[in-house]
Enzyme design. Structure first.
Site, mmCIF file in Angstrom:
data_model
loop_
_atom_site.group_PDB
_atom_site.id
_atom_site.type_symbol
_atom_site.label_atom_id
_atom_site.label_comp_id
_atom_site.label_asym_id
_atom_site.label_seq_id
_atom_site.Cartn_x
_atom_site.Cartn_y
_atom_site.Cartn_z
ATOM 1 N N GLY A 40 -2.835 -3.442 -1.050
ATOM 2 C CA GLY A 40 -3.819 -4.490 -0.793
ATOM 3 C C GLY A 40 -4.113 -4.594 0.693
ATOM 4 O O GLY A 40 -3.442 -3.956 1.503
ATOM 5 N N GLN A 42 -3.442 -6.752 2.797
ATOM 6 C CA GLN A 42 -2.306 -7.233 3.601
ATOM 7 C C GLN A 42 -0.996 -6.558 3.188
ATOM 8 O O GLN A 42 0.078 -7.154 3.265
ATOM 9 C CB GLN A 42 -2.190 -8.755 3.507
ATOM 10 C CG GLN A 42 -3.231 -9.501 4.319
ATOM 11 C CD GLN A 42 -3.097 -9.256 5.824
ATOM 12 O OE1 GLN A 42 -2.046 -8.889 6.327
ATOM 13 N NE2 GLN A 42 -4.187 -9.461 6.539
ATOM 14 N N SER A 43 -1.079 -5.310 2.758
ATOM 15 C CA SER A 43 0.117 -4.592 2.327
ATOM 16 C C SER A 43 1.125 -4.433 3.469
ATOM 17 O O SER A 43 0.803 -3.883 4.529
ATOM 18 C CB SER A 43 -0.306 -3.198 1.823
ATOM 19 O OG SER A 43 0.828 -2.342 1.732
ATOM 20 N N ASN A 44 2.339 -4.927 3.241
ATOM 21 C CA ASN A 44 3.412 -4.718 4.221
ATOM 22 C C ASN A 44 3.829 -3.254 4.251
ATOM 23 O O ASN A 44 4.173 -2.709 5.296
ATOM 24 C CB ASN A 44 4.626 -5.581 3.867
ATOM 25 C CG ASN A 44 4.327 -7.064 3.922
ATOM 26 O OD1 ASN A 44 3.842 -7.561 4.936
ATOM 27 N ND2 ASN A 44 4.584 -7.772 2.826
ATOM 28 N N ALA A 46 1.938 -0.654 3.767
ATOM 29 C CA ALA A 46 0.962 0.120 4.553
ATOM 30 C C ALA A 46 1.250 -0.035 6.048
ATOM 31 O O ALA A 46 1.248 0.949 6.797
ATOM 32 C CB ALA A 46 -0.455 -0.341 4.218
#
Ligand SMILES: *Cc1c(COP(=O)(O)O)cnc(C)c1O
Length: 285
Positions: A40, A42-44, A46
């Site tokens: 997403g 706000q993927s941590n 990523a």
């Protein structure tokens, strides 16, 4: 209750660091020049993949789905700092197809892409939490229950493989439709025979990413008693699940309990709840 501070790992903190140790090693062994992953906006995972790539002298391409908002920078600001390239796809689009297309483009340009799946949850990634289980056993031999948020499942799978299913309470966050199957498959791939999982699904609320009332209470309680910062998507729901387990007698006084703080602080500043908290404060000023 004890807290395992996996929010204090490198790369601005979080559980994906332990997975990436193994995933990046595998990618490098295969000659990769660029890490490609998805999540997403706000993927941590990523964000931490971008940092891991920077440390290892690799490039990173992040395929992020949703509607990013520069007014909620969170993980996006860090991804720019870490030098990643971001490809934004609209909500509902086929992310896997886009990842495959990005990997093809990279190959055509002479790069060797390594594609890491959602949340880094392969058997290789989950091995990071097998190591964490060993660490916990050494630090707290009488550990009865470790409580962890469940997204893509690799964290719980590694803990289950290392500690046994009866010592792990997973709290589903609604990230995937089939968390129990994923955890079982990954733990099995690590050589375990997991049996019946202890996976609570009563904290998801309206869905993945949506803060629940119990989650908001957990955030406030952790902050105002221990100065411990949780975020709405994962850790607030995990602590709310632990609270529910105490309320229904699953976790009883005297049970040595560890709350796995899996990180995600940057994501708090990418979530609408952060603006709400600041607004509430200012409204009373
Ligand atoms: C990804 C993530 C989780 C979930 O871990 P999985 O291994 O995907 O189940 C929990 N907490 C935070 C902060 C995360 O970023």
């Amino acid at each position: 209750m004890w807290v395992k501070r996996d929010d204090l790992t490198s790369f601005a903190g979080g559980n994906k660091v332990r997975k990436l140790e193994h995933l990046v090693g595998e990618a490098e062994a295969a000659g990769a020049t660029v890490l490609v992953t998805s999540g997403g906006v706000q993927s941590n995972h990523a964000r931490m993949t971008a940092a891991a790539a920077a440390v290892r002298g690799l490039r990173a391409v992040l395929v992020l789905s949703g509607e990013p908002d520069p007014a909620r920078p969170g993980n996006l600001a860090l991804e720019e700092l870490f030098g990643a390239r971001v490809v934004v796809v609209p909500p509902g689009a086929d992310v896997d197809a886009r990842v495959a297309a990005v990997a093809d483009e990279l190959r055509a340009a002479g790069e060797v892409p390594a594609v890491l799946p959602l949340g880094g949850s392969t058997a290789t990634g989950a091995r990071g939490y097998l190591a964490c289980a060993a660490e916990l056993s050494e630090q707290l031999p009488d550990l009865r229950t470790v409580v962890a948020a469940v997204g893509s499942g690799g964290t719980m799978a590694g803990l289950v493989a290392g500690l046994g299913a009866e010592r792990v309470l997973g709290v589903d966050t609604g990230a995937v439709p089939d968390p129990a199957e994923r955890v079982t498959t990954l733990a099995t791939a690590l050589g375990a025979t997991p049996g019946r999982l202890d996976l609570r699904r009563d904290q998801v609320g309206p869905g993945y990413g949506a803060l629940t009332e119990a989650g908001a209470t957990a955030m406030t309680t952790a902050a105002r008693t221990e100065g411990l910062v949780l975020e709405p998507v994962y850790t607030a729901k995990a602590l709310a699940g632990l609270t529910a387990a105490v309320a229904d007698g699953t976790i009883r006084p005297g049970h040595r309990t560890v709350f796995l703080h899996s990180g995600g602080l940057p994501g708090l500043f990418g979530h609408p709840h952060a603006a709400r908290l600041a607004g509430d404060l200012l409204a009373r000023s």
